[in-house]
Design an enzyme around this catalytic site. Sequence first.
Site, PDB file in Angstrom:
ATOM      1  N   ASN A 108       0.856  -1.196   0.000  1.00 15.13           N
ATOM      2  CA  ASN A 108       0.000   0.000   0.000  1.00 15.13           C
ATOM      3  C   ASN A 108       0.882   1.233   0.000  1.00 15.13           C
ATOM      4  OD1 ASN A 108      -2.420   1.570   0.296  1.00 15.13           O
ATOM      5  ND2 ASN A 108      -1.968   1.790   2.490  1.00 15.13           N
ATOM      6  N   HIS A 110       0.665   5.324   1.232  1.00 15.38           N
ATOM      7  CA  HIS A 110      -0.154   6.183   2.097  1.00 15.38           C
ATOM      8  C   HIS A 110       0.511   7.562   2.184  1.00 15.38           C
ATOM      9  CE1 HIS A 110      -2.962   7.273   5.224  1.00 15.38           C
ATOM     10  NE2 HIS A 110      -1.944   7.746   5.938  1.00 15.38           N
ATOM     11  N   SER A 137       4.483   6.913   2.717  1.00 15.92           N
ATOM     12  CA  SER A 137       4.970   5.623   3.209  1.00 15.92           C
ATOM     13  C   SER A 137       4.474   4.510   2.290  1.00 15.92           C
ATOM     14  CB  SER A 137       4.436   5.342   4.619  1.00 15.92           C
ATOM     15  OG  SER A 137       4.799   6.376   5.503  1.00 15.92           O
ATOM     16  N   ASP A 146      -3.574   0.963   7.432  1.00 18.90           N
ATOM     17  CA  ASP A 146      -2.300   1.641   7.180  1.00 18.90           C
ATOM     18  C   ASP A 146      -1.185   1.090   8.076  1.00 18.90           C
ATOM     19  OD1 ASP A 146      -3.415   3.251   5.152  1.00 18.90           O
ATOM     20  OD2 ASP A 146      -4.213   4.627   6.631  1.00 18.90           O
TER      21      ASP A 146
HETATM   22  C1  GAR Z   1      -2.696   8.678  -3.044  1.00 24.66           C
HETATM   23  O1  GAR Z   1      -2.163   9.908  -2.615  1.00 24.66           O
HETATM   24  C2  GAR Z   1      -2.494   7.607  -2.008  1.00 24.66           C
HETATM   25  O2  GAR Z   1      -1.357   7.808  -1.216  1.00 24.66           O
HETATM   26  C3  GAR Z   1      -3.744   7.738  -1.178  1.00 24.66           C
HETATM   27  O3  GAR Z   1      -4.754   8.009  -2.092  1.00 24.66           O
HETATM   28  C4  GAR Z   1      -4.212   8.752  -3.172  1.00 24.66           C
HETATM   29  C5  GAR Z   1      -4.714   8.139  -4.465  1.00 24.66           C
HETATM   30  O4  GAR Z   1      -4.371   8.910  -5.574  1.00 24.66           O
HETATM   31  N1  GAR Z   1      -3.992   6.538  -0.413  1.00 24.66           N
HETATM   32  C6  GAR Z   1      -4.469   6.514   0.824  1.00 24.66           C
HETATM   33  O5  GAR Z   1      -4.802   7.524   1.420  1.00 24.66           O
HETATM   34  C7  GAR Z   1      -4.559   5.130   1.457  1.00 24.66           C
HETATM   35  N2  GAR Z   1      -4.761   5.215   2.856  1.00 24.66           N
HETATM   36  P1  GAR Z   1      -4.457   8.303  -7.044  1.00 24.66           P
HETATM   37  O6  GAR Z   1      -5.834   7.653  -7.189  1.00 24.66           O
HETATM   38  O7  GAR Z   1      -4.344   9.507  -7.930  1.00 24.66           O
HETATM   39  O8  GAR Z   1      -3.342   7.335  -7.218  1.00 24.66           O
END
Ligand code: GAR
Length: 215
Positions: A108, A110, A137, A146
């Site tokens: 994942n 985050h 991370s 997470d």
């Molecule tokens: C990313 O910034 C990722 O780190 C976050 O969602 C976004 C997705 O962007 N993930 C989380 O918050 C998971 N807990 P994307 O759809 O443009 O790749």
Amino acid sequence: MKTIVALISGSGTNMLAIHEATLKGVIANAALSCVMCNIPEAPGIDKAKSLGIPTKVINHKDFVTREEFDQALVNKVNNVNPDIIVLAGFMRILSPVFTSAFEGRIINIHPSLLPKYPGLKTHEQVIKNKDSHHGISIHFVNEELDGGPLIAQGFIKVGDIQNKATLQERIQKIEHDLYPKIIHAILAKEISYSSLGTIYSPSCQIYKNRIYYDF
Ligand code: GAR
């Protein structure tokens, strides 16, 4: 050829960065074999389709319990039998039905320097708390939200950035750079999973320490 499944819920920019990295050889000898999504109207799913990447939408609203949804997801992933499952903005909490089916094969990304700020609204919390640093991370996934063994972190100095959009843009730049490199290292067996912690080969020691991005 190694196979990657990406799970998304939103805009899919990380998924696109991963796909591009497979084409450019940053992730060597691998292909994004399927993009799976729990939100039918997620923009990322149309982006994947337009690039000819196979897609599967499994709407979590069609299931009564989290476990039923997770079992359906397990079945779809098993049809592909990927080397790695990459959560790329997948915003559903996964139960042990999913995490134990693929232990050591799910990662994942985050947008915070875990263990700080698990969950949502990480950029807002950084601004509110006047943090000096912010980052991302990448970790192996277990049943804890997470949680799971950390693999790598990238960070910036927050400095004068008091605006969520700018912070998010910089954070995503780190994500798009670092996530493909880590996926490559895992597929090349330079980084591997143990429930006690991530194992790095000598050539991958660099990822043990937080990586500073100067922008
Ligand atoms: C990313 O910034 C990722 O780190 C976050 O969602 C976004 C997705 O962007 N993930 C989380 O918050 C998971 N807990 P994307 O759809 O443009 O790749």
